[in-house]
Write a protein that holds these residues in place. Sequence first.
Motif, mmCIF file in Angstrom:
data_model
loop_
_atom_site.group_PDB
_atom_site.id
_atom_site.type_symbol
_atom_site.label_atom_id
_atom_site.label_comp_id
_atom_site.label_asym_id
_atom_site.label_seq_id
_atom_site.Cartn_x
_atom_site.Cartn_y
_atom_site.Cartn_z
ATOM 1 N N ILE A 56 45.628 46.518 53.097
ATOM 2 C CA ILE A 56 44.171 46.415 53.043
ATOM 3 C C ILE A 56 43.553 47.227 54.177
ATOM 4 N N ALA A 57 44.360 48.072 54.824
ATOM 5 C CA ALA A 57 43.894 48.878 55.950
ATOM 6 C C ALA A 57 44.454 50.296 55.855
ATOM 7 N N ASN A 58 43.739 51.226 56.437
ATOM 8 C CA ASN A 58 44.250 52.590 56.575
ATOM 9 C C ASN A 58 45.069 52.692 57.856
ATOM 10 N N ASN A 59 46.037 53.603 57.840
ATOM 11 C CA ASN A 59 46.883 53.869 59.010
ATOM 12 C C ASN A 59 47.601 52.625 59.517
ATOM 13 N N LEU A 60 48.071 51.794 58.578
ATOM 14 C CA LEU A 60 48.782 50.558 58.926
ATOM 15 C C LEU A 60 50.230 50.888 59.285
ATOM 16 N N PRO A 61 50.643 50.639 60.529
ATOM 17 C CA PRO A 61 52.025 50.955 60.901
ATOM 18 C C PRO A 61 53.019 49.954 60.300
ATOM 19 N N ILE A 62 54.098 50.470 59.775
ATOM 20 C CA ILE A 62 55.219 49.646 59.324
ATOM 21 C C ILE A 62 56.351 49.978 60.290
ATOM 22 N N ARG A 63 56.758 48.977 61.046
ATOM 23 C CA ARG A 63 57.669 49.204 62.172
ATOM 24 C C ARG A 63 59.090 48.731 61.872
ATOM 25 N N TRP A 64 60.032 49.166 62.695
ATOM 26 C CA TRP A 64 61.437 48.776 62.542
ATOM 27 C C TRP A 64 61.659 47.323 62.915
ATOM 28 N N GLU A 65 60.876 46.811 63.846
ATOM 29 C CA GLU A 65 60.986 45.434 64.314
ATOM 30 C C GLU A 65 59.579 44.868 64.465
ATOM 31 N N PRO A 66 59.425 43.542 64.501
ATOM 32 C CA PRO A 66 58.087 42.950 64.598
ATOM 33 C C PRO A 66 57.547 42.937 66.028
ATOM 34 N N PHE A 67 57.544 44.098 66.626
ATOM 35 C CA PHE A 67 57.058 44.261 67.994
ATOM 36 C C PHE A 67 56.083 45.427 68.027
ATOM 37 N N VAL A 68 54.990 45.284 68.739
ATOM 38 C CA VAL A 68 53.966 46.326 68.762
ATOM 39 C C VAL A 68 54.460 47.628 69.386
ATOM 40 N N ASP A 69 55.522 47.568 70.194
ATOM 41 C CA ASP A 69 56.050 48.792 70.789
ATOM 42 C C ASP A 69 57.256 49.345 70.027
ATOM 43 N N SER A 70 57.599 48.750 68.881
ATOM 44 C CA SER A 70 58.688 49.266 68.051
ATOM 45 C C SER A 70 58.219 50.551 67.365
ATOM 46 N N PRO A 71 59.092 51.543 67.257
ATOM 47 C CA PRO A 71 58.667 52.788 66.611
ATOM 48 C C PRO A 71 58.288 52.556 65.145
ATOM 49 N N PRO A 72 57.285 53.267 64.652
ATOM 50 C CA PRO A 72 56.907 53.117 63.243
ATOM 51 C C PRO A 72 57.985 53.689 62.316
ATOM 52 N N PHE A 73 58.238 52.968 61.245
ATOM 53 C CA PHE A 73 59.128 53.423 60.174
ATOM 54 C C PHE A 73 58.351 54.383 59.279
ATOM 55 N N THR A 74 57.103 53.988 58.979
ATOM 56 C CA THR A 74 56.167 54.790 58.190
ATOM 57 C C THR A 74 54.773 54.233 58.425
ATOM 58 N N THR A 75 53.774 54.852 57.825
ATOM 59 C CA THR A 75 52.395 54.392 57.936
ATOM 60 C C THR A 75 51.808 54.245 56.539
ATOM 61 N N ALA A 76 51.168 53.113 56.289
ATOM 62 C CA ALA A 76 50.562 52.850 54.977
ATOM 63 C C ALA A 76 49.067 53.128 55.026
ATOM 64 N N GLN A 77 48.536 53.514 53.893
ATOM 65 C CA GLN A 77 47.093 53.668 53.730
ATOM 66 C C GLN A 77 46.583 52.530 52.850
ATOM 67 N N LYS A 78 45.294 52.298 52.875
ATOM 68 C CA LYS A 78 44.690 51.238 52.084
ATOM 69 C C LYS A 78 45.048 51.422 50.611
ATOM 70 N N GLY A 79 45.548 50.332 50.001
ATOM 71 C CA GLY A 79 45.919 50.352 48.592
ATOM 72 C C GLY A 79 47.391 50.645 48.331
ATOM 73 N N TYR A 80 48.116 51.190 49.312
ATOM 74 C CA TYR A 80 49.549 51.441 49.121
ATOM 75 C C TYR A 80 50.234 50.104 48.855
ATOM 76 N N GLN A 81 51.183 50.088 47.920
ATOM 77 C CA GLN A 81 51.901 48.862 47.580
ATOM 78 C C GLN A 81 53.379 48.996 47.944
ATOM 79 N N TYR A 82 53.966 47.871 48.334
ATOM 80 C CA TYR A 82 55.370 47.823 48.740
ATOM 81 C C TYR A 82 56.020 46.541 48.240
#
Length: 154
Positions: free
Chosen positions: A83-109
């Motif tokens: 529901i957001a643009n530039n939503l980080p999807i990270r390797w671990e549930p930590f804000v300093d974990s490197p992003p795995f990818t970035t989602a845009q609004k409407g992307y489904q997983y």
Amino acid sequence: MKSIKVVGISLTSLAAIMLGGCAGAEPIESDEALDAQVTAEKETTEVAAALKAPSPEESSSVSDASATAAYSTHCATGRIASIANNLPIRWEPFVDSPPFTTAQKGYQYNCVQNSYALGDRYTACGVSNANGWILIDFGGGDIGFTYMTCVKDV
């Protein structure tokens, strides 16, 4: 070392996640403490719903209103949308974990159904001090984590 707590997932799936996406992570609480936290979260949700529910005079005789989150709380359907643009999807549930990818609004997983992780606290998508993370299943053992408050069940 940071720790995570994963809720609502089988031991086999948890082992796969721990080996694939969060090697070395350890649960931070006992089962009893987890049960107590889940009960407390349920009671908090019920209190919030009661505070938002209409008074008996205002409620319809057909059905009562209830408060529901505008975001996914545990991947109820096995599929979520950003529901957001530039939503980080990270390797671990930590804000300093490197992003795995970035989602845009409407992307489904695909997500790990009926599961979530408790990790670092964050402020995102209108919610402050949240710490719930949805587990996104990319297949092949790759699991990503994203802010629970920025995805919805589809």
